[in-house]
Enzyme design. Structure first.
Site, PDB file in Angstrom:
ATOM      1  N   GLY A  40       0.932  -1.290   0.005  1.00 15.10           N
ATOM      2  CA  GLY A  40       0.138  -0.240   0.067  1.00 15.10           C
ATOM      3  C   GLY A  40       0.743   1.257  -0.126  1.00 15.10           C
ATOM      4  O   GLY A  40       0.367   2.356   0.539  1.00 15.10           O
ATOM      5  N   ALA A  99       1.573   3.068  -2.342  1.00 12.79           N
ATOM      6  CA  ALA A  99       1.455   4.368  -3.608  1.00 12.79           C
ATOM      7  C   ALA A  99       0.558   5.375  -3.116  1.00 12.79           C
ATOM      8  O   ALA A  99       0.428   6.336  -3.615  1.00 12.79           O
ATOM      9  CB  ALA A  99       0.869   3.698  -4.864  1.00 12.79           C
ATOM     10  N   GLY A 145      -2.011   7.545   0.476  1.00 10.16           N
ATOM     11  CA  GLY A 145      -2.409   7.744   1.722  1.00 10.16           C
ATOM     12  C   GLY A 145      -1.376   7.652   2.813  1.00 10.16           C
ATOM     13  O   GLY A 145      -0.307   8.056   2.625  1.00 10.16           O
ATOM     14  N   ASP A 183       2.229  -2.620  -4.457  1.00 11.21           N
ATOM     15  CA  ASP A 183       0.831  -2.040  -4.913  1.00 11.21           C
ATOM     16  C   ASP A 183       0.252  -2.420  -6.042  1.00 11.21           C
ATOM     17  O   ASP A 183       0.994  -3.127  -6.719  1.00 11.21           O
ATOM     18  CB  ASP A 183       0.867  -0.566  -4.627  1.00 11.21           C
ATOM     19  CG  ASP A 183      -0.108   0.280  -4.180  1.00 11.21           C
ATOM     20  OD1 ASP A 183      -1.392  -0.374  -4.578  1.00 11.21           O
ATOM     21  OD2 ASP A 183      -0.321   0.869  -3.030  1.00 11.21           O
ATOM     22  N   ASP A 230      -1.464  -7.791  -6.808  1.00 13.71           N
ATOM     23  CA  ASP A 230      -2.774  -7.718  -6.371  1.00 13.71           C
ATOM     24  C   ASP A 230      -2.860  -8.603  -5.157  1.00 13.71           C
ATOM     25  O   ASP A 230      -3.165  -9.837  -5.222  1.00 13.71           O
ATOM     26  CB  ASP A 230      -3.952  -8.041  -7.299  1.00 13.71           C
ATOM     27  CG  ASP A 230      -5.346  -8.110  -6.876  1.00 13.71           C
ATOM     28  OD1 ASP A 230      -5.524  -7.693  -5.758  1.00 13.71           O
ATOM     29  OD2 ASP A 230      -6.126  -8.162  -7.529  1.00 13.71           O
ATOM     30  N   SER A 288      -6.798  -0.833  12.840  1.00 12.90           N
ATOM     31  CA  SER A 288      -7.931   0.278  12.712  1.00 12.90           C
ATOM     32  C   SER A 288      -8.617   0.347  14.009  1.00 12.90           C
ATOM     33  O   SER A 288      -8.930  -0.454  14.708  1.00 12.90           O
ATOM     34  CB  SER A 288      -8.931  -0.083  11.755  1.00 12.90           C
ATOM     35  OG  SER A 288      -9.956   0.697  11.717  1.00 12.90           O
ATOM     36  N   TYR A 310     -14.694  -5.342   7.301  1.00 16.36           N
ATOM     37  CA  TYR A 310     -13.666  -4.185   7.442  1.00 16.36           C
ATOM     38  C   TYR A 310     -13.262  -4.485   8.896  1.00 16.36           C
ATOM     39  O   TYR A 310     -11.917  -4.864   9.198  1.00 16.36           O
ATOM     40  CB  TYR A 310     -14.047  -2.818   7.145  1.00 16.36           C
ATOM     41  CG  TYR A 310     -12.900  -1.917   7.397  1.00 16.36           C
ATOM     42  CD1 TYR A 310     -12.013  -1.623   6.423  1.00 16.36           C
ATOM     43  CD2 TYR A 310     -12.752  -1.299   8.571  1.00 16.36           C
ATOM     44  CE1 TYR A 310     -10.915  -0.904   6.287  1.00 16.36           C
ATOM     45  CE2 TYR A 310     -11.634  -0.319   8.514  1.00 16.36           C
ATOM     46  CZ  TYR A 310     -10.736  -0.192   7.363  1.00 16.36           C
ATOM     47  OH  TYR A 310      -9.657   0.652   7.523  1.00 16.36           O
ATOM     48  N   LYS A 323      -9.754  -6.173  10.365  1.00 14.23           N
ATOM     49  CA  LYS A 323      -8.763  -5.501  11.034  1.00 14.23           C
ATOM     50  C   LYS A 323      -8.609  -6.086  12.539  1.00 14.23           C
ATOM     51  O   LYS A 323      -7.541  -5.896  13.238  1.00 14.23           O
ATOM     52  CB  LYS A 323      -9.134  -4.261  11.286  1.00 14.23           C
ATOM     53  CG  LYS A 323      -9.214  -3.299   9.736  1.00 14.23           C
ATOM     54  CD  LYS A 323      -7.703  -3.250   9.372  1.00 14.23           C
ATOM     55  CE  LYS A 323      -7.787  -2.505   7.745  1.00 14.23           C
ATOM     56  NZ  LYS A 323      -6.457  -2.259   7.484  1.00 14.23           N
TER      57      LYS A 323
HETATM   58  P1  NAD Z   1      -5.546   4.695   0.499  1.00 14.50           P
HETATM   59  O1  NAD Z   1      -6.476   4.196  -0.257  1.00 14.50           O
HETATM   60  O2  NAD Z   1      -4.864   5.921   0.377  1.00 14.50           O
HETATM   61  O3  NAD Z   1      -4.219   3.598   0.583  1.00 14.50           O
HETATM   62  C1  NAD Z   1      -4.279   2.245   0.387  1.00 14.50           C
HETATM   63  C2  NAD Z   1      -3.360   1.764  -0.803  1.00 14.50           C
HETATM   64  O4  NAD Z   1      -3.521   0.304  -0.666  1.00 14.50           O
HETATM   65  C3  NAD Z   1      -3.461   1.997  -2.158  1.00 14.50           C
HETATM   66  O5  NAD Z   1      -2.253   2.572  -2.757  1.00 14.50           O
HETATM   67  C4  NAD Z   1      -4.011   0.844  -2.890  1.00 14.50           C
HETATM   68  O6  NAD Z   1      -3.834   0.782  -4.280  1.00 14.50           O
HETATM   69  C5  NAD Z   1      -3.433  -0.136  -1.942  1.00 14.50           C
HETATM   70  N1  NAD Z   1      -4.276  -1.551  -2.323  1.00 14.50           N
HETATM   71  C6  NAD Z   1      -5.683  -1.491  -2.141  1.00 14.50           C
HETATM   72  N2  NAD Z   1      -5.964  -2.733  -2.630  1.00 14.50           N
HETATM   73  C7  NAD Z   1      -4.727  -3.351  -3.216  1.00 14.50           C
HETATM   74  C8  NAD Z   1      -4.688  -4.805  -3.625  1.00 14.50           C
HETATM   75  N3  NAD Z   1      -5.489  -5.495  -3.828  1.00 14.50           N
HETATM   76  N4  NAD Z   1      -3.344  -5.240  -3.775  1.00 14.50           N
HETATM   77  C9  NAD Z   1      -2.199  -4.122  -3.212  1.00 14.50           C
HETATM   78  N5  NAD Z   1      -2.574  -3.000  -2.781  1.00 14.50           N
HETATM   79  C10 NAD Z   1      -3.691  -2.613  -2.797  1.00 14.50           C
HETATM   80  O7  NAD Z   1      -5.773   4.331   1.979  1.00 14.50           O
HETATM   81  P2  NAD Z   1      -5.334   4.688   3.452  1.00 14.50           P
HETATM   82  O8  NAD Z   1      -6.372   5.289   4.279  1.00 14.50           O
HETATM   83  O9  NAD Z   1      -3.734   5.198   3.260  1.00 14.50           O
HETATM   84  O10 NAD Z   1      -5.154   3.224   4.041  1.00 14.50           O
HETATM   85  C11 NAD Z   1      -3.918   2.662   4.478  1.00 14.50           C
HETATM   86  C12 NAD Z   1      -4.392   1.579   5.676  1.00 14.50           C
HETATM   87  O11 NAD Z   1      -4.766   2.270   6.688  1.00 14.50           O
HETATM   88  C13 NAD Z   1      -5.483   0.562   5.138  1.00 14.50           C
HETATM   89  O12 NAD Z   1      -5.029  -0.835   5.497  1.00 14.50           O
HETATM   90  C14 NAD Z   1      -6.642   0.999   5.789  1.00 14.50           C
HETATM   91  O13 NAD Z   1      -7.452  -0.105   6.112  1.00 14.50           O
HETATM   92  C15 NAD Z   1      -5.882   1.708   7.170  1.00 14.50           C
HETATM   93  N6  NAD Z   1      -6.931   2.625   7.895  1.00 14.50           N
HETATM   94  C16 NAD Z   1      -7.295   3.803   7.302  1.00 14.50           C
HETATM   95  C17 NAD Z   1      -8.125   4.676   7.971  1.00 14.50           C
HETATM   96  C18 NAD Z   1      -8.366   5.880   7.204  1.00 14.50           C
HETATM   97  O14 NAD Z   1      -9.346   6.451   8.092  1.00 14.50           O
HETATM   98  N7  NAD Z   1      -7.912   6.390   6.360  1.00 14.50           N
HETATM   99  C19 NAD Z   1      -8.364   4.305   9.244  1.00 14.50           C
HETATM  100  C20 NAD Z   1      -8.092   3.155   9.962  1.00 14.50           C
HETATM  101  C21 NAD Z   1      -7.100   2.112   9.146  1.00 14.50           C
END
Ligand code: NAD
Length: 266
Positions: free
Chosen positions: A8, A10, A12, A32, A41, A114, A155, A159
């Protein structure tokens, strides 16, 4: 130079973490769907296998750290959510453990869980147990019986399994005993493309907006990434099996007395 694999990477929280780690001199091998050194994937067994074998090839089987940030949130297909967030994470943790154990120093692993683990009510224990047993098809079949709650349970249940995997394994011989510090971070609502997709949806947007965040507003990717970077640093050598909540106080607000829990002799 330390070499760190990161799913992941790429977008956030992952992208923000990558920036800090690289600025500190680490080499990051991103995994990613696109825009990464390893394109794989993680929703499929083949993609996970590709991610593991290419990481081992690139590092000669020696890895200093791993961050598992890949994930998707609601609205999404519940099966896909559980497969990416839970099995995509647990398979990589297990598949790269040996490379972490042979790093020579104290290897660091941060799994992204999470605060949904403690703030979503009634997560089915059977779902979490099935995930921890590694039975992906069994877990996906369970989701089909949860009706409208399937997305939330996929979800939060996935987690929870990730956090519990960390708690169960971190202090054991193959992990702590082999020089690996395994910990998890539990972010709250953080403004990333994942959260934005939820905010934009009619089903989940109002729920996310009404979720209480005592500090006010959403977190930024950097606010979470800075904690992950610290957990990946040598200053965190004494951290083992912890689930660190970085969520603006939501978990404390929802269940102030549930943690720390008291311990009773049997
Ligand atoms: P994001 O969408 O910005 O980043 C997620 C990344 O995961 C992306 O680059 C995406 O391409 C990659 N990804 C998704 N499906 C994939 C797959 N099948 N194979 C490989 N890569 C894949 O989201 P984020 O918010 O930065 O999430 C990062 C982590 O933090 C996640 O695990 C998310 O569940 C967790 N999280 C996020 C939040 C929030 O509020 N944003 C809260 C709690 C936990």
């Amino acid at each position: 130079m330390t070499t760190i694999a990161m799913t992941g990477s790429a977008s956030g929280i992952g992208a923000a973490t990558r920036e800090i780690l690289e600025a500190g001199g680490s080499e990051v091998i991103g995994i990613d769907l696109r825009g990464a050194e390893i394109v794989a994937d993680l929703s499929t067994p083949e993609g996970r296998e590709k991610a593991i074998s290419e990481t081992l090839e690139r590092t000669d089987g020696n890895l200093d750290g791993l961050v598992t940030a890949a994930g998707i949130g609601p609205p999404n297909n519940p099966h896909k959510m559980l497969s990416v967030n839970c099995f995509g994470t647990l398979t990589l943790l297990e598949g790269l453990r040996e490379a972490l154990a042979t790093s020579g120093g104290v290897a660091k692993v941060v799994a992204i869980s999470s605060n949904s683990t403690t703030t979503v009510p009634d997560i089915p224990a059977e779902l979490v147990a099935m995930c921890l047993a590694g039975d992906e098809q069994g877990a996906l079949d369970l989701l089909d019986g949860y009706g409208e709650a399937a997305q939330n349970y996929a979800y939060a249940g996935g987690k929870t399994a990730v956090a519990r995997f960390v708690r169960r394994n971190a202090p054991t011989e193959p992990w702590a005993g082999s020089g690996i510090r395994l910990n998890a971070i539990a972010p709250g609502a953080t403004l990333t493309p994942l959260l934005q997709a939820g905010l934009d949806s009619d089903d989940f947007g109002p729920m996310i907006k009404s979720f209480p965040v005592p500090t006010g507003g959403f977190g930024t990717p950097h606010q979470v990434a800075a904690w992950i970077a610290h957990m990946m640093s040598d200053d965190a050598d004494f951290l083992c099996g912890s689930v660190i909540f970085v969520d603006g106080g939501t978990d404390a607000l929802v269940r102030p007395d549930s943690w720390p829990d008291t311990y009773e002799m049997q």
